[in-house]
Write a protein that holds these residues in place. Structure first.
Motif, PDB file in Angstrom:
ATOM      1  N   LYS A 100       1.688  -8.332 -31.197  1.00  0.00           N
ATOM      2  CA  LYS A 100       0.846  -7.695 -30.171  1.00  0.00           C
ATOM      3  C   LYS A 100      -0.478  -7.319 -30.823  1.00  0.00           C
ATOM      4  N   PRO A 101      -1.582  -7.905 -30.353  1.00  0.00           N
ATOM      5  CA  PRO A 101      -2.846  -7.789 -31.106  1.00  0.00           C
ATOM      6  C   PRO A 101      -3.650  -6.512 -30.822  1.00  0.00           C
ATOM      7  N   TYR A 102      -2.964  -5.391 -30.634  1.00  0.00           N
ATOM      8  CA  TYR A 102      -3.674  -4.138 -30.375  1.00  0.00           C
ATOM      9  C   TYR A 102      -3.378  -3.131 -31.478  1.00  0.00           C
ATOM     10  N   ALA A 103      -4.328  -2.224 -31.701  1.00  0.00           N
ATOM     11  CA  ALA A 103      -4.121  -1.190 -32.718  1.00  0.00           C
ATOM     12  C   ALA A 103      -4.974   0.018 -32.375  1.00  0.00           C
ATOM     13  N   VAL A 104      -4.581   1.156 -32.931  1.00  0.00           N
ATOM     14  CA  VAL A 104      -5.419   2.349 -32.850  1.00  0.00           C
ATOM     15  C   VAL A 104      -5.701   2.806 -34.273  1.00  0.00           C
ATOM     16  N   ALA A 105      -6.998   2.921 -34.604  1.00  0.00           N
ATOM     17  CA  ALA A 105      -7.364   3.457 -35.917  1.00  0.00           C
ATOM     18  C   ALA A 105      -7.558   4.960 -35.767  1.00  0.00           C
ATOM     19  N   ASN A 106      -6.747   5.716 -36.497  1.00  0.00           N
ATOM     20  CA  ASN A 106      -6.868   7.176 -36.486  1.00  0.00           C
ATOM     21  C   ASN A 106      -7.645   7.589 -37.727  1.00  0.00           C
ATOM     22  N   LEU A 107      -8.796   8.244 -37.520  1.00  0.00           N
ATOM     23  CA  LEU A 107      -9.563   8.747 -38.661  1.00  0.00           C
ATOM     24  C   LEU A 107      -9.321  10.243 -38.750  1.00  0.00           C
ATOM     25  N   THR A 113      -2.280   2.505 -36.209  1.00  0.00           N
ATOM     26  CA  THR A 113      -1.026   2.463 -35.443  1.00  0.00           C
ATOM     27  C   THR A 113      -0.945   1.159 -34.667  1.00  0.00           C
ATOM     28  N   THR A 114       0.228   0.528 -34.753  1.00  0.00           N
ATOM     29  CA  THR A 114       0.468  -0.728 -34.034  1.00  0.00           C
ATOM     30  C   THR A 114       1.751  -0.580 -33.221  1.00  0.00           C
ATOM     31  N   PHE A 115       1.978  -1.547 -32.331  1.00  0.00           N
ATOM     32  CA  PHE A 115       3.243  -1.565 -31.584  1.00  0.00           C
ATOM     33  C   PHE A 115       4.339  -2.128 -32.472  1.00  0.00           C
ATOM     34  N   LYS A 116       5.507  -1.491 -32.454  1.00  0.00           N
ATOM     35  CA  LYS A 116       6.686  -2.171 -33.002  1.00  0.00           C
ATOM     36  C   LYS A 116       7.699  -2.280 -31.868  1.00  0.00           C
ATOM     37  N   SER A 117       8.814  -2.941 -32.102  1.00  0.00           N
ATOM     38  CA  SER A 117       9.704  -3.275 -30.980  1.00  0.00           C
ATOM     39  C   SER A 117      10.147  -2.045 -30.192  1.00  0.00           C
ATOM     40  N   ASP A 118      10.403  -0.923 -30.899  1.00  0.00           N
ATOM     41  CA  ASP A 118      10.919   0.242 -30.179  1.00  0.00           C
ATOM     42  C   ASP A 118       9.959   1.428 -30.248  1.00  0.00           C
ATOM     43  N   GLY A 144      -2.459   1.425 -24.782  1.00  0.00           N
ATOM     44  CA  GLY A 144      -1.052   1.775 -24.588  1.00  0.00           C
ATOM     45  C   GLY A 144      -0.421   2.362 -25.839  1.00  0.00           C
ATOM     46  N   ILE A 145      -1.232   2.513 -26.904  1.00  0.00           N
ATOM     47  CA  ILE A 145      -0.711   3.074 -28.159  1.00  0.00           C
ATOM     48  C   ILE A 145      -1.060   4.555 -28.225  1.00  0.00           C
ATOM     49  N   LYS A 146      -0.061   5.382 -28.548  1.00  0.00           N
ATOM     50  CA  LYS A 146      -0.340   6.815 -28.664  1.00  0.00           C
ATOM     51  C   LYS A 146      -1.119   7.093 -29.945  1.00  0.00           C
TER      52      LYS A 146
END
Ligand SMILES: Cc1cc2nc3c(=O)[nH]c(=O)nc-3n(C[C@H](O)[C@H](O)[C@H](O)COP(=O)(O)O)c2cc1C
Length: 225
Positions: free
Chosen positions: A80-87, A42-47, A115-117
């Motif tokens: 935005k250089p953040y991400a969440v890896a969901n396994l 999961t990454t940030f997109k504009s909205d 800040g990513i759900k």
């Protein structure tokens, strides 16, 4: 006598935000050094947020991904250089995120450091910062620093040919439209493999979700999605 390995001791860590001893913990719960696992990233997109299946390879305390430049994930990470890896063990979510935007109710309410759900159904959540990347013509090789991780669930692991066959078909289906244009031999090879997996799924897998998803993949390919 009941046998258990020492992964049971990690049950005490379930739900906690872990920032220390990460290498050891990942190895103990089966994400070994050098292993590539399929995540939903999961990454940030504009909205809001965007999720897509992306493979992540662990090397010590760092995760590496090859991310194609024609993906939204690449575009988002450059902003935005953040991400969440969901396994997670949920072929349905892999199917949806391959072709569509995930509905917001599939995301959790909690937010950790990035800040990513995370996804509601994730067993393991790994928060990542894109530290650096190597730039190739069609893709980047991203190096992610692990900010922290949350083990949500430990559950029994098992093999099934059904999951493997559907997952392989999904991956191939993402490359087929491109190969159809630029590499006829590769296109035909991947179509043949999907056909093979489809026959396997029809023979040994239940309708829901495996046969249903296989049919949907083939319909999408036939309609040139
Ligand atoms: C199991 C699986 C693993 C994938 N791994 C990667 C990957 O490591 N890198 C990549 O760029 N695309 C990968 N893909 C393809 C993307 O998820 C797919 O092209 C997606 O639709 C595009 O991502 P986007 O939604 O960010 O545009 C994978 C697809 C599947 C089904």
């Amino acid at each position: 006598m009941v046998h258990s390995d020492d992964s049971a001791m990690y049950i005490g860590l379930i739900g906690k935000y872990i920032t220390k001893n990460i290498e050891n913990i990942l190895s103990k719960i089966g994400y070994s050094d050098g292993l590539l696992v399929e995540s939903i990233l999961t990454t940030f997109k504009s909205d809001g947020f965007h999720s897509a299946p992306i493979g992540i390879k662990r090397l010590s305390n760092t995760l590496f991904s090859k991310i194609f430049k024609d993906t939204d994930t690449y575009v988002n990470l450059m902003k935005k250089p953040y991400a969440v890896a969901n396994l997670l063990d949920d072929i349905e979510l892999f199917y949806i995120t391959t072709f569509d935007e995930l509905p917001m109710d599939e995301y959790d309410e909690v937010i950790y450091k990035t800040g990513i759900k995370p996804l509601r159904n994730a067993d393991l959540i790994i928060e990542l910062y894109l530290e650096e990347y190597s730039d190739f013509k069609e893709y980047i090789e991203a190096r992610f620093k692990i900010i922290g991780l949350i083990i949500r669930r430990l559950r029994p692991c098992y093999y099934t040919r059904c999951k493997h066959a559907v997952l392989e078909s999904l991956i191939h289906s993402t490359r087929i439209p491109i190969f159809k244009e630029v590499n006829r031999i590769e296109f035909e090879k991947l179509m043949m493999l999907i056909n093979h997996y489809s026959q396997l799924v029809n023979r040994i897998c239940p309708e829901d979700p495996y046969k249903r998803i296989m049919r949907a993949i083939i319909e999408k390919l036939n309609s040139n999605y």
